[in-house]
Scaffold this motif. Sequence first.
Motif, mmCIF file in Angstrom:
data_model
loop_
_atom_site.group_PDB
_atom_site.id
_atom_site.type_symbol
_atom_site.label_atom_id
_atom_site.label_comp_id
_atom_site.label_asym_id
_atom_site.label_seq_id
_atom_site.Cartn_x
_atom_site.Cartn_y
_atom_site.Cartn_z
ATOM 1 N N ALA A 1 25.107 54.446 36.843
ATOM 2 C CA ALA A 1 24.622 55.808 36.619
ATOM 3 C C ALA A 1 23.197 55.979 37.129
ATOM 4 O O ALA A 1 22.794 57.084 37.500
ATOM 5 C CB ALA A 1 24.694 56.150 35.127
ATOM 6 N N MET A 2 22.439 54.904 37.200
ATOM 7 C CA MET A 2 21.076 54.956 37.704
ATOM 8 C C MET A 2 21.020 54.851 39.222
ATOM 9 O O MET A 2 19.938 54.912 39.820
ATOM 10 C CB MET A 2 20.250 53.825 37.084
ATOM 11 C CG MET A 2 20.056 53.956 35.576
ATOM 12 S SD MET A 2 19.358 52.459 34.817
ATOM 13 C CE MET A 2 17.729 52.441 35.542
ATOM 14 N N GLY A 3 22.183 54.687 39.858
ATOM 15 C CA GLY A 3 22.230 54.634 41.312
ATOM 16 C C GLY A 3 22.222 53.235 41.893
ATOM 17 O O GLY A 3 22.086 53.073 43.107
ATOM 18 N N PHE A 4 22.378 52.220 41.044
ATOM 19 C CA PHE A 4 22.373 50.844 41.512
ATOM 20 C C PHE A 4 23.786 50.293 41.606
ATOM 21 O O PHE A 4 24.746 50.900 41.127
ATOM 22 C CB PHE A 4 21.528 49.968 40.578
ATOM 23 C CG PHE A 4 20.072 50.329 40.571
ATOM 24 C CD1 PHE A 4 19.232 49.884 41.568
ATOM 25 C CD2 PHE A 4 19.541 51.126 39.566
ATOM 26 C CE1 PHE A 4 17.891 50.217 41.575
ATOM 27 C CE2 PHE A 4 18.204 51.460 39.551
ATOM 28 C CZ PHE A 4 17.381 51.006 40.562
ATOM 29 N N THR A 5 23.900 49.126 42.204
ATOM 30 C CA THR A 5 25.185 48.462 42.362
ATOM 31 C C THR A 5 25.234 47.264 41.430
ATOM 32 O O THR A 5 24.567 46.256 41.687
ATOM 33 C CB THR A 5 25.395 47.989 43.811
ATOM 34 O OG1 THR A 5 25.287 49.099 44.686
ATOM 35 C CG2 THR A 5 26.759 47.340 43.977
ATOM 36 N N PRO A 6 25.989 47.326 40.354
ATOM 37 C CA PRO A 6 26.077 46.175 39.449
ATOM 38 C C PRO A 6 26.909 45.053 40.069
ATOM 39 O O PRO A 6 27.953 45.291 40.674
ATOM 40 C CB PRO A 6 26.770 46.755 38.206
ATOM 41 C CG PRO A 6 27.532 47.935 38.717
ATOM 42 C CD PRO A 6 26.765 48.487 39.877
ATOM 43 N N VAL A 7 26.444 43.832 39.938
ATOM 44 C CA VAL A 7 27.137 42.655 40.456
ATOM 45 C C VAL A 7 27.342 41.676 39.318
ATOM 46 O O VAL A 7 26.377 41.226 38.697
ATOM 47 C CB VAL A 7 26.337 41.989 41.601
ATOM 48 C CG1 VAL A 7 27.057 40.748 42.097
ATOM 49 C CG2 VAL A 7 26.126 42.965 42.744
ATOM 50 N N ASP A 8 28.593 41.368 39.041
ATOM 51 C CA ASP A 8 28.938 40.459 37.954
ATOM 52 C C ASP A 8 28.681 39.021 38.393
ATOM 53 O O ASP A 8 29.340 38.507 39.289
ATOM 54 C CB ASP A 8 30.408 40.651 37.576
ATOM 55 C CG ASP A 8 30.787 39.883 36.313
ATOM 56 O OD1 ASP A 8 29.967 39.065 35.857
ATOM 57 O OD2 ASP A 8 31.894 40.098 35.797
ATOM 58 N N MET A 9 27.718 38.363 37.756
ATOM 59 C CA MET A 9 27.372 36.986 38.092
ATOM 60 C C MET A 9 27.986 35.975 37.132
ATOM 61 O O MET A 9 27.671 34.791 37.188
ATOM 62 C CB MET A 9 25.849 36.831 38.082
ATOM 63 C CG MET A 9 25.132 37.647 39.133
ATOM 64 S SD MET A 9 25.339 36.988 40.785
ATOM 65 C CE MET A 9 24.285 35.554 40.723
ATOM 66 N N GLY A 10 28.871 36.443 36.239
ATOM 67 C CA GLY A 10 29.574 35.509 35.367
ATOM 68 C C GLY A 10 28.983 35.439 33.983
ATOM 69 O O GLY A 10 28.440 36.411 33.443
#
Length: 488
Positions: free
Chosen positions: A181-190
């Motif tokens: 929602a803030m315009g970033f790309t979340p990346v799941d690192m585990g």
Amino acid sequence: MSGGDMAKPLLGHRSMEGDSSITPAASRTIGVLGSGDFARSLVMRLLCSGFKVVVGSRNPKRKAGLFPSAAEVTFQSEAVKKTDVVFVAVFREHYSTLCDLADVLAGKILVDVSNNTKINHHKQSNAEYLASLFPASTVVKGFNVVSAWTLQSGARDGNKQVLICSNNQEAKRTVAEIAQAMGFTPVDMGCMSSACEIENIPLRLLPAWKIPILLSLGLFLCFFTYNLVRQVIHPYIREQKNKFYKIPVEVVNTTLPCVAYIMLSLVYLPWVLAACSQLYYGTKYRRFPEWLDQWLQHRKQIGLLSFFCAALHTLYSLCLPMRRSHRYQLIETAVKQAVEKKMNIWVEEEVWRMEIYISVGIIALGLLSLLAITSLPSIANSLNWREFSFIQSTLGFIALLVSTLHTLTYGWSRAFDENQYKFYLPPTYTLTLLVPCTVILAKVVFCLPCIWHRLQRIRRGWEKGRCVKFVLPSATGEYSSGESSSNV
């Protein structure tokens, strides 16, 4: 991890950007504990993204003026009670001051955004330490690789990725919604064990550039010393001439193209070594040696440093006529010609050599500029794979050929002039030709149909000595399987 690496998804980790199950969190109230630069930037970004923000501070009256009026600034306990997600924007050494909030933080999602001052400064990551202090809460590591400037300017002006890790999937999903929602790309690192790796990322200074920079500096020092001996030390010892004035500009300018030329050839040399390995073992599935694998991964940085040295060489060359020593030499030459009554000093061969030399050098610099520009993520992402491969591979090899022609034109017939050998040392450009000519010759050999076709088959999956299953019809009409060794 370099900035270029952070601009693309990390290998081995799943990006949540395309996850349709993640929806932007609207009208959610977010808590922020802390009043530093990062906390203020975070609050501003959350407000601009449509969130309600409650800031917890030990001195709310004094800190209220630091935040936008839309943000509610209150005591820490009151702020925590009004939200289920709390950003902990305080340093690790201040975590203990939050222990009085353990009861009200129970069941909350704590987002640890802290970093250390040194890599692996503590045995336990900050996020794991925070989780040990608040076992009743769910800790998520995230937003630590995003700078305060990026939060203020928006994701378009900085790194778009937000690395997230936690042992709780639902908590990670909630934080991912906020980041998106803030315009970033979340990346799941585990899981939480990745927190130490995430915290080390902002502390690494150009990790992908370390080896290429050391390599370029080593080549520069070697060629600089070699040129210093030939251009300065030799005339000082043999002819008692003081030419130390050449060191700042002329010796450096002679060294830079050597480094640029060698570095460019080192971009394409590992391809030759990799092809030789695949042809020798007859398979593409055998792992390359570690040094070759690292070499292949650093080709982009090596190529950019080659362009940097070539650009500096161009600037230095343009400044050569501006030197005071050059003006004195021109006047001295003119006086000698007047004394000797030489009216025509035009040398047709030298004129043509320099014209071709400069023209080819400009073309080589143009090709290197194109290679450097297409290496930028923003440009590379606009090209398909065929276009990118054509520019980086085909045009890159053409740039190597043109650079070789540029070097040969400079040398012309000087390699056969005994006066060019100082202390029996050959001219510098003859040394620089060794590696590039090896790469060019190997490329020509690999282009031979008999070798090229075999290499292409290997890269399509064919293996030497691989057993291929086939089916034979029996006398009864049934089919039976067999094996045959494929060495074709």
